[in-house]
Design an enzyme around this catalytic site. Structure first.
Site, PDB file in Angstrom:
ATOM      1  N   ASP A 196     -10.306 -33.019  40.963  1.00  7.92           N
ATOM      2  CA  ASP A 196      -9.712 -33.371  42.246  1.00  7.92           C
ATOM      3  C   ASP A 196      -8.196 -33.309  42.204  1.00  7.92           C
ATOM      4  O   ASP A 196      -7.571 -32.859  43.158  1.00  7.92           O
ATOM      5  CB  ASP A 196     -10.167 -34.776  42.672  1.00  7.92           C
ATOM      6  CG  ASP A 196     -11.524 -34.720  43.348  1.00  7.92           C
ATOM      7  OD1 ASP A 196     -11.713 -33.847  44.203  1.00  7.92           O
ATOM      8  OD2 ASP A 196     -12.395 -35.526  42.997  1.00  7.92           O
ATOM      9  N   HIS A 204     -27.834 -29.245  43.480  1.00  9.44           N
ATOM     10  CA  HIS A 204     -28.888 -29.733  42.595  1.00  9.44           C
ATOM     11  C   HIS A 204     -29.164 -28.806  41.419  1.00  9.44           C
ATOM     12  O   HIS A 204     -29.232 -29.224  40.279  1.00  9.44           O
ATOM     13  CB  HIS A 204     -30.200 -29.877  43.379  1.00  9.44           C
ATOM     14  CG  HIS A 204     -30.292 -31.136  44.137  1.00  9.44           C
ATOM     15  ND1 HIS A 204     -29.914 -31.244  45.452  1.00  9.44           N
ATOM     16  CD2 HIS A 204     -30.716 -32.357  43.764  1.00  9.44           C
ATOM     17  CE1 HIS A 204     -30.104 -32.481  45.861  1.00  9.44           C
ATOM     18  NE2 HIS A 204     -30.594 -33.177  44.867  1.00  9.44           N
ATOM     19  N   CYS A 257     -11.058 -36.705  32.293  1.00 12.19           N
ATOM     20  CA  CYS A 257     -12.505 -36.528  32.421  1.00 12.19           C
ATOM     21  C   CYS A 257     -12.905 -35.388  33.362  1.00 12.19           C
ATOM     22  O   CYS A 257     -14.078 -35.162  33.594  1.00 12.19           O
ATOM     23  CB  CYS A 257     -13.178 -37.825  32.864  1.00 12.19           C
ATOM     24  SG  CYS A 257     -12.668 -38.362  34.503  1.00 12.19           S
ATOM     25  N   GLU A 299      -6.665 -39.169  40.644  1.00  8.50           N
ATOM     26  CA  GLU A 299      -7.127 -37.915  41.252  1.00  8.50           C
ATOM     27  C   GLU A 299      -6.272 -37.497  42.427  1.00  8.50           C
ATOM     28  O   GLU A 299      -6.471 -36.416  42.974  1.00  8.50           O
ATOM     29  CB  GLU A 299      -8.561 -38.093  41.767  1.00  8.50           C
ATOM     30  CG  GLU A 299      -9.560 -38.476  40.711  1.00  8.50           C
ATOM     31  CD  GLU A 299     -10.910 -38.801  41.295  1.00  8.50           C
ATOM     32  OE1 GLU A 299     -11.815 -37.978  41.164  1.00  8.50           O
ATOM     33  OE2 GLU A 299     -11.073 -39.885  41.889  1.00  8.50           O
TER      34      GLU A 299
HETATM   35  C1  PEP Z   1     -12.574 -35.118  38.863  1.00  5.52           C
HETATM   36  O1  PEP Z   1     -12.230 -35.125  40.046  1.00  5.52           O
HETATM   37  O2  PEP Z   1     -11.984 -34.508  37.966  1.00  5.52           O
HETATM   38  C2  PEP Z   1     -13.773 -35.886  38.457  1.00  5.52           C
HETATM   39  C3  PEP Z   1     -14.082 -36.048  37.201  1.00  5.52           C
HETATM   40  O3  PEP Z   1     -14.559 -36.365  39.462  1.00  5.52           O
HETATM   41  P1  PEP Z   1     -15.603 -35.448  40.257  1.00  5.52           P
HETATM   42  O4  PEP Z   1     -15.627 -34.089  39.614  1.00  5.52           O
HETATM   43  O5  PEP Z   1     -16.907 -36.132  40.154  1.00  5.52           O
HETATM   44  O6  PEP Z   1     -15.020 -35.439  41.614  1.00  5.52           O
HETATM   45 MG    MG Z   2     -13.158 -36.492  41.414  1.00  8.33          MG
END
Ligand code: PEP
Ligand code: MG
Length: 528
Positions: free
Chosen positions: A443, A177, A490, A419
């Site tokens: 990931d 958090h 992303c 991922e």
């Molecule tokens: C990622 O895995 O790069 C992603 C953007 O998702 P998260 O970080 O929310 O797992």
């Molecule tokens: Mg992810």
């Protein structure tokens, strides 16, 4: 001395303010058992009132306010005072320990998660018995770097983030958090710094490089000079970059690269757009579910997606479907205990196994899709069948909405996160079924490198610029382009300007980054 942890972004300097366990240096004179019980009753009133006042700001506080009245809490404290002759603060500590053990040993995931709530409430009770509630942060000097073992949700209500230059904690990870809140407020933080409580004292001079996860304690003159000149350069180039943040990012060879923002809630959407983002490339919808005490219903979700869509106007809003499992699980959702949750019922696997939750979310998004350029993105895909099953369920949702005369955009674009290594290797097949890909490097790196993204011990193996990860990205972009679909990145790598060139050379069409990185990444693209 250099300490390392897991950082967010940004740089800061300041003097440490270390929050230590109050018990160590507080004298308390114990009264009769009756007096101790009265002290506990007063502390409970005070804690409950405070939590009730805060409950308007978050469901977590409302739930904590209710837990104060749980008879088990009071009975256990009373037992320690009457049977073991402990003082009120010691009885609360003993209760905290005992109940945490009870909760942590429970089979039910929801109940196990209550252990942290018990700990948080007991800390507040204890502080109130000692009359040490809010004032523990009162002497926090503006510009301080807060150092703590762990910051709990209730701590954030006492903290004035505008008075902080940075945060360092021993526990936590990037999805805790405090990390998320601090990041949103633009306060750099480094968490998981195991030995920070032993190595840092109040008044120590700290250099915080959150981008690298570095914490320098009382650095030598040379390190300090070098860091401060990096910080000045960082601030100056940020100011220059921000002046052009609302303009498109076009490389010198004329390729326009949309730079979108990552968001977990409406405030993040606002922050990303205010920072110049060309849309939202990743709306982590699970954060709408995280600080609640029960599942948000279709209307509640609809309102959130609608508000985000309206804020985005004609810019895209990419809503990632609920990605829970792994290290993200709202306390009210029951997940079976798994030995390897990151390889378990996560993301789209969880959704397909919980069709009621899945349908509610799909319908809420579809309803909001008439009000903006909403796109739907599936998390943690490893098999084409998951896309087929999602499309089939979406058809059911459309049918049901049609039957009730509810509007939706029939052409809403569907894409997937890349991922998993399986998604990389099957990219050609997956690309036939969707309109876009977005690579989640956070990931993808952990699965390609077999290195847990939250485990400090394998930090050196978790390397996003490893040739294996870069090769995976290239493979995916090639398959996407052959089939004419767009591909963005992303994960956190997209926010790192040191990687911008490499990611674009490997074929990324767009990037989705943290709000604080939008202007810098755009400036970097323009220099390419
Ligand atoms: C990622 O895995 O790069 C992603 C953007 O998702 P998260 O970080 O929310 O797992
Ligand atoms: Mg992810």
């Amino acid at each position: 001395m250099l300490l390392r942890g897991i950082g967010t972004s940004g740089m800061a300097t300041g003097y440490a303010y270390v929050v230590r366990n109050i018990s160590a240096d507080t004298t308390y004179s114990k009264g009769t058992p009756e007096e101790e019980l009265q002290a506990v009753a007063r502390a409970m009133d005070k804690t409950r009132n405070h939590l009730q006042t805060l409950s308007a700001t978050s469901d977590i506080f409302a739930a904590h306010a209710e837990m104060v009245d749980d008879p088990m809490l009071l009975q256990t404290i009373e037992g320690y005072i009457q049977d073991d002759a402990l003082s009120a603060p010691d009885a609360i500590d003993a209760t905290s320990e005992a109940l945490q053990v009870v909760f942590r040993e429970m089979d039910d995931e929801y109940l196990r998660a209550r252990a942290d709530d018990v700990k948080d409430i007991c800390i507040q009770l204890r502080n109130n018995v000692l009359s040490l509630s809010q004032h523990q942060y009162e002497d926090l000097m503006p510009g301080s770097i807060l150092v703590a073992d762990e910051l709990l949700p209730s701590d954030t209500s006492y903290l004035d983030f505008s008075a902080l230059s940075g945060i360092v904690t021993a526990k936590g990870n990037r999805t805790s958090h405090v990390c998320i809140i601090a990041n949103n407020k633009g306060v750099p933080s480094v968490v998981g710094v195991n030995d920070c409580m032993h190595s840092i004292n109040t008044g120590d001079y700290i250099l915080l490089d959150a981008g690298r996860g570095y914490v320098y304690v009382n650095p030598d003159e040379e390190t300090r000079r070098q860091f401060e000149s990096e910080l000045t350069a960082h601030n100056e180039s940020s100011a220059v970059a921000e002046a052009h943040a609302y303009e498109k990012a076009v490389t010198m060879s004329g390729k326009a690269v949309p730079v979108m923002g990552n968001a977990g809630d409406i405030d993040d959407v606002k922050a990303a757009l205010a920072a110049g983002a060309d849309g939202i490339g990743l709306f982590r919808s699970e954060f709408l579910f995280m600080d609640k005490t029960s599942l948000p219903d279709e209307d509640t979700q609809y309102q959130a997606y609608l508000e985000a869509a309206k804020l985005c106007g004609d810019k895209p809003l990419t809503i990632r479907l609920l990605d829970i499992g792994g290290d993200k699980c709202p306390s009210y959702i029951h997940l079976e205990k798994e030995d390897n949750p990151f390889l378990g019922m996560r993301g789209i696997r969880f959704l397909l196994a919980h069709k009621d939750i899945f349908k509610t979310q799909l319908k809420a998004i579809l309803r909001a899709s008439v009000s903006g350029d909403i796109r739907i993105m599936l998390p943690f895909v490893s098999d084409a069948g998951e896309i087929d099953d999602t499309l089939a369920l979406m058809a059911v949702c459309r049918q049901e909405l049609t039957e009730t005369g509810t509007g939706f955009n029939p052409d809403v674009k569907i894409g997937i996160m890349i991922e998993t290594p399986a998604a990389v290797l099957a990219a050609a097949i997956l690309a036939e079924k969707v309109a876009f890909f977005s690579i989640g490097t956070n990931d993808l790196t952990q699965y390609v490198m077999a290195a847990d993204r939250n485990d400090g011990l394998v930090r050196n193996y978790y390397n996003v610029s490893h040739p294996a990860v870069m090769r995976a990205i290239k493979l995916v972009t090639e398959e996407a382009h052959v089939r004419g679909i767009t591909i963005s990145i992303c994960g956190e790598a997209a926010s790192d300007v040191m990687l911008t060139q490499q990611l674009l050379q490997n074929g990324a069409d767009a990037l989705s980054v943290n709000a604080t990185a939008v202007a810098r990444v755009k400036a970097h693209i323009r220099e390419m």
